[in-house]
Scaffold this motif. Structure first.
Motif, PDB file in Angstrom:
ATOM      1  N   PHE A 184       0.818  -1.216   0.000  1.00  0.00           N
ATOM      2  CA  PHE A 184       0.000   0.000   0.000  1.00  0.00           C
ATOM      3  C   PHE A 184       0.847   1.260   0.000  1.00  0.00           C
ATOM      4  O   PHE A 184       0.350   2.355  -0.279  1.00  0.00           O
ATOM      5  N   LEU A 185       2.158   1.139   0.279  1.00  0.00           N
ATOM      6  CA  LEU A 185       3.000   2.332   0.250  1.00  0.00           C
ATOM      7  C   LEU A 185       3.175   2.876  -1.162  1.00  0.00           C
ATOM      8  O   LEU A 185       3.263   4.089  -1.363  1.00  0.00           O
ATOM      9  N   VAL A 186       3.229   1.991  -2.144  1.00  0.00           N
ATOM     10  CA  VAL A 186       3.459   2.435  -3.520  1.00  0.00           C
ATOM     11  C   VAL A 186       2.347   3.366  -3.998  1.00  0.00           C
ATOM     12  O   VAL A 186       2.633   4.459  -4.499  1.00  0.00           O
ATOM     13  N   PRO A 187       1.060   2.988  -3.874  1.00  0.00           N
ATOM     14  CA  PRO A 187       0.032   3.928  -4.320  1.00  0.00           C
ATOM     15  C   PRO A 187      -0.010   5.219  -3.508  1.00  0.00           C
ATOM     16  O   PRO A 187      -0.346   6.279  -4.052  1.00  0.00           O
ATOM     17  N   ILE A 188       0.341   5.155  -2.225  1.00  0.00           N
ATOM     18  CA  ILE A 188       0.361   6.381  -1.432  1.00  0.00           C
ATOM     19  C   ILE A 188       1.442   7.325  -1.954  1.00  0.00           C
ATOM     20  O   ILE A 188       1.223   8.523  -2.133  1.00  0.00           O
ATOM     21  N   ILE A 189       2.623   6.773  -2.240  1.00  0.00           N
ATOM     22  CA  ILE A 189       3.735   7.600  -2.707  1.00  0.00           C
ATOM     23  C   ILE A 189       3.461   8.150  -4.105  1.00  0.00           C
ATOM     24  O   ILE A 189       3.774   9.308  -4.409  1.00  0.00           O
ATOM     25  N   THR A 190       2.852   7.337  -4.969  1.00  0.00           N
ATOM     26  CA  THR A 190       2.627   7.745  -6.353  1.00  0.00           C
ATOM     27  C   THR A 190       1.308   8.478  -6.555  1.00  0.00           C
ATOM     28  O   THR A 190       1.084   9.064  -7.620  1.00  0.00           O
ATOM     29  N   GLY A 191       0.418   8.418  -5.556  1.00  0.00           N
ATOM     30  CA  GLY A 191      -0.881   9.076  -5.683  1.00  0.00           C
ATOM     31  C   GLY A 191      -1.938   8.234  -6.358  1.00  0.00           C
ATOM     32  O   GLY A 191      -3.027   8.717  -6.667  1.00  0.00           O
ATOM     33  N   PHE A 192      -1.647   6.947  -6.593  1.00  0.00           N
ATOM     34  CA  PHE A 192      -2.640   6.057  -7.178  1.00  0.00           C
ATOM     35  C   PHE A 192      -3.646   5.619  -6.110  1.00  0.00           C
ATOM     36  O   PHE A 192      -3.329   5.624  -4.924  1.00  0.00           O
ATOM     37  N   PRO A 193      -4.866   5.212  -6.488  1.00  0.00           N
ATOM     38  CA  PRO A 193      -5.851   4.760  -5.498  1.00  0.00           C
ATOM     39  C   PRO A 193      -5.410   3.457  -4.828  1.00  0.00           C
ATOM     40  O   PRO A 193      -5.189   2.451  -5.522  1.00  0.00           O
ATOM     41  N   PRO A 194      -5.277   3.421  -3.500  1.00  0.00           N
ATOM     42  CA  PRO A 194      -4.849   2.191  -2.816  1.00  0.00           C
ATOM     43  C   PRO A 194      -5.798   1.021  -3.030  1.00  0.00           C
ATOM     44  O   PRO A 194      -5.356  -0.118  -3.190  1.00  0.00           O
ATOM     45  N   SER A 195      -7.105   1.281  -3.036  1.00  0.00           N
ATOM     46  CA  SER A 195      -8.066   0.191  -3.222  1.00  0.00           C
ATOM     47  C   SER A 195      -7.901  -0.462  -4.588  1.00  0.00           C
ATOM     48  O   SER A 195      -7.993  -1.691  -4.721  1.00  0.00           O
ATOM     49  N   THR A 196      -7.651   0.335  -5.608  1.00  0.00           N
ATOM     50  CA  THR A 196      -7.443  -0.207  -6.948  1.00  0.00           C
ATOM     51  C   THR A 196      -6.197  -1.072  -6.982  1.00  0.00           C
ATOM     52  O   THR A 196      -6.166  -2.151  -7.599  1.00  0.00           O
ATOM     53  N   THR A 197      -5.146  -0.609  -6.308  1.00  0.00           N
ATOM     54  CA  THR A 197      -3.906  -1.379  -6.247  1.00  0.00           C
ATOM     55  C   THR A 197      -4.129  -2.712  -5.547  1.00  0.00           C
ATOM     56  O   THR A 197      -3.645  -3.759  -6.003  1.00  0.00           O
ATOM     57  N   LEU A 198      -4.843  -2.708  -4.424  1.00  0.00           N
ATOM     58  CA  LEU A 198      -5.115  -3.956  -3.712  1.00  0.00           C
ATOM     59  C   LEU A 198      -5.930  -4.917  -4.576  1.00  0.00           C
ATOM     60  O   LEU A 198      -5.662  -6.125  -4.606  1.00  0.00           O
ATOM     61  N   LEU A 199      -6.941  -4.399  -5.263  1.00  0.00           N
ATOM     62  CA  LEU A 199      -7.783  -5.238  -6.112  1.00  0.00           C
ATOM     63  C   LEU A 199      -6.949  -5.937  -7.178  1.00  0.00           C
ATOM     64  O   LEU A 199      -7.040  -7.161  -7.362  1.00  0.00           O
ATOM     65  N   PHE A 200      -6.107  -5.181  -7.875  1.00  0.00           N
ATOM     66  CA  PHE A 200      -5.338  -5.779  -8.965  1.00  0.00           C
ATOM     67  C   PHE A 200      -4.126  -6.550  -8.459  1.00  0.00           C
ATOM     68  O   PHE A 200      -3.583  -7.395  -9.182  1.00  0.00           O
ATOM     69  N   SER A 201      -3.727  -6.299  -7.233  1.00  0.00           N
ATOM     70  CA  SER A 201      -2.719  -7.150  -6.602  1.00  0.00           C
ATOM     71  C   SER A 201      -3.278  -8.555  -6.417  1.00  0.00           C
ATOM     72  O   SER A 201      -2.611  -9.555  -6.720  1.00  0.00           O
ATOM     73  N   GLY A 202      -4.528  -8.638  -5.933  1.00  0.00           N
ATOM     74  CA  GLY A 202      -5.168  -9.940  -5.777  1.00  0.00           C
ATOM     75  C   GLY A 202      -5.442 -10.615  -7.103  1.00  0.00           C
ATOM     76  O   GLY A 202      -5.174 -11.812  -7.286  1.00  0.00           O
ATOM     77  N   LEU A 203      -5.972  -9.865  -8.065  1.00  0.00           N
ATOM     78  CA  LEU A 203      -6.251 -10.424  -9.383  1.00  0.00           C
ATOM     79  C   LEU A 203      -4.951 -10.868 -10.073  1.00  0.00           C
ATOM     80  O   LEU A 203      -4.913 -11.913 -10.742  1.00  0.00           O
TER      81      LEU A 203
END
Length: 432
Positions: free
Chosen positions: A44-63
């Motif tokens: 979750f640090l990557v989307p926070i640092i880059t400004g991307f949505p954390p929930s979207t990152t988690l979703l596609f991390s699982g997928l």
């Protein structure tokens, strides 16, 4: 699938639960959630640092993890979390053309990684070793981490006291605790910093609890602006550490379960590339395999891919909760200051560790110059402008490392070697 069930009561302290096996579903679910905890702090640090949505990152991390398990035939346990190798190019691309342009770079890297995976699947990995021996791969990983030092400083200066508290919590956790908790030092540091920030009333709770408990995350598509497309070259060097990470994961798991998993290397690269493309197409962060999860497998001796299916499904469910995304996105800049100071330094040291573990001989001139020049170019963030194209430290440092190493090697061979002999990068320890 289905997995062969192992009775936990019949396992000795040295027995392994192999990828095609599983414990009872209760234990398997617990182990799967443990893998989510292990990857969570870093992912979750990557989307926070880059400004991307954390929930979207988690979703596609699982997928992405599910895609990886399917492509590798359910034979290679792995979780795909967010890749830190993209931080610098994503930051630069976002400044140039917004997040859509950064997503285009992520898609490009994923596609290139998948192509490399296909070549590896058909031709093996020896050509990668020739192109990127340990001195080169270690330098590229190190320069990516050290190039990010100014970004860590900026975060730190936003709230020095909170940054020091967070950094202190990370260091103390890593020193005082062993096992899983010691491996989760980054996550512990974030939690401690978050709690301190809450007491200092630096968290906007209204913005968090106003979000729905269940809902779709924010999606965004890449933008391929023709005028900016040449600037996507700044993403190309990221392919190299991703190759090294995936091949290292294959080797590491193979050693732990005493199996030759090298035939799966190409599939692993194709799967990670495909997962990165999938994430980039919809606004998620790029993916990679995670050493934290290898640590969990090593500690528990459970390598069942069933646990990773549980982890993937758990991450998808978390990604479908806007409240979770808001909680993550509310991490204060001071907390990030402490975390990024430690994290970027650790990325750099991983490169140094590659040198040490492969016994790179730095008395050889081509090793000295390839590593030394590459690091200086990246750390100082040398910049080259050609028309509308801008090439910065990571790109130039990677190119410098590759060109110097292979050019000096070719010249050494033409003149018959250095001091009458050419030292090989992969020579046996006794020869080194």
């Amino acid at each position: 699938m289905p997995w062969r069930r192992r009775d936990a009561s019949d396992l000795s302290a040295t027995d392994l639960v192999l990828p095609e096996e599983r414990l009872g579903w209760g234990r398997t679910i617990g182990l799967g959630m443990q893998h989510v905890v292990a990857m969570f702090g870093a992912t979750f640090l990557v989307p926070i640092i880059t400004g991307f949505p954390p929930s979207t990152t988690l979703l596609f991390s699982g997928l992405g993890t599910i895609l990886f398990l399917l492509v590798t035939g359910n034979r290679l346990p792995s979780y795909l979390g967010s890749s830190f190798a993209f931080l610098a190019p994503v930051g630069a691309a976002t400044a140039m053309g917004g997040q859509g342009f950064a997503l285009a770079g992520i898609v490009l890297v994923g596609a290139l990684l998948a192509i490399v995976g296909l070549v590896v699947h058909l031709a093996g990995t020896r050509w990668i070793t020739a192109l990127m021996p340990p001195v080169v791969s270690g330098t590229i990983v190190a320069l990516i981490g050290f190039n990010l030092a100014p970004a860590a400083k900026t975060n730190f200066e936003a709230d020095p006291l909170l940054s020091v508290i967070t950094l202190g919590a990370i260091v103390l956790t890593a020193v005082l605790f062993r096992g899983l908790l010691g491996r989760l030092a980054i996550l512990v540091g974030v939690v401690v910093g978050y709690v301190v920030a809450a007491f200092q009333q630096k968290i906007d709770w209204d913005a968090i609890w106003s979000q729905p408990l269940v809902g779709l995350p924010d999606f965004q598509t890449p933008s391929f602006d023709p005028a900016l497309l040449p600037s996507l070259l700044l993403f190309v060097p990221v392919v190299l550490p991703l190759i090294a990470e995936n091949l290292g994961h294959v080797k590491g798991v193979g050693q732990l379960i005493d199996r030759d998993l090298d035939p799966l290397a190409g599939r692993a690269l194709m799967a990670d590339g495909g997962a990165t493309v999938l994430a980039g197409l919809f606004g998620g962060s790029a993916t990679t395999t995670y050493g934290e999860n290898i640590g969990v497998m090593s500690a528990t001796r459970v390598f069942s891919t069933a646990a990773y299916w549980v982890a993937a499904i758990t991450a998808i469910l978390l990604g479908l909760s806007p409240v979770v995304g808001a909680l993550i996105f509310a991490v204060p800049a001071g907390v990030l200051g402490g975390v990024t100071t430690a994290l970027y330094g650790l990325i750099g040291i991983i490169g140094v560790r590659i040198w040490i573990e492969n016994r790179v001989d730095f008395s050889v001139p081509k090793h000295q110059f390839a590593a030394g020049v590459g690091l200086i170019v990246a750390i100082a963030n040398y910049t080259l402008t050609a028309g509308e194209l801008v090439f910065e430290g990571i790109v130039l440092g990677t190119v410098a490392t590759l060109v110097i190493y292979h050019l000096m090697g070719a010249l050494e061979r033409l003149r018959g070697g250095r001091d009458g002999a050419v030292r090989e990068d992969h020579a046996p320890p006794a020869a080194v």
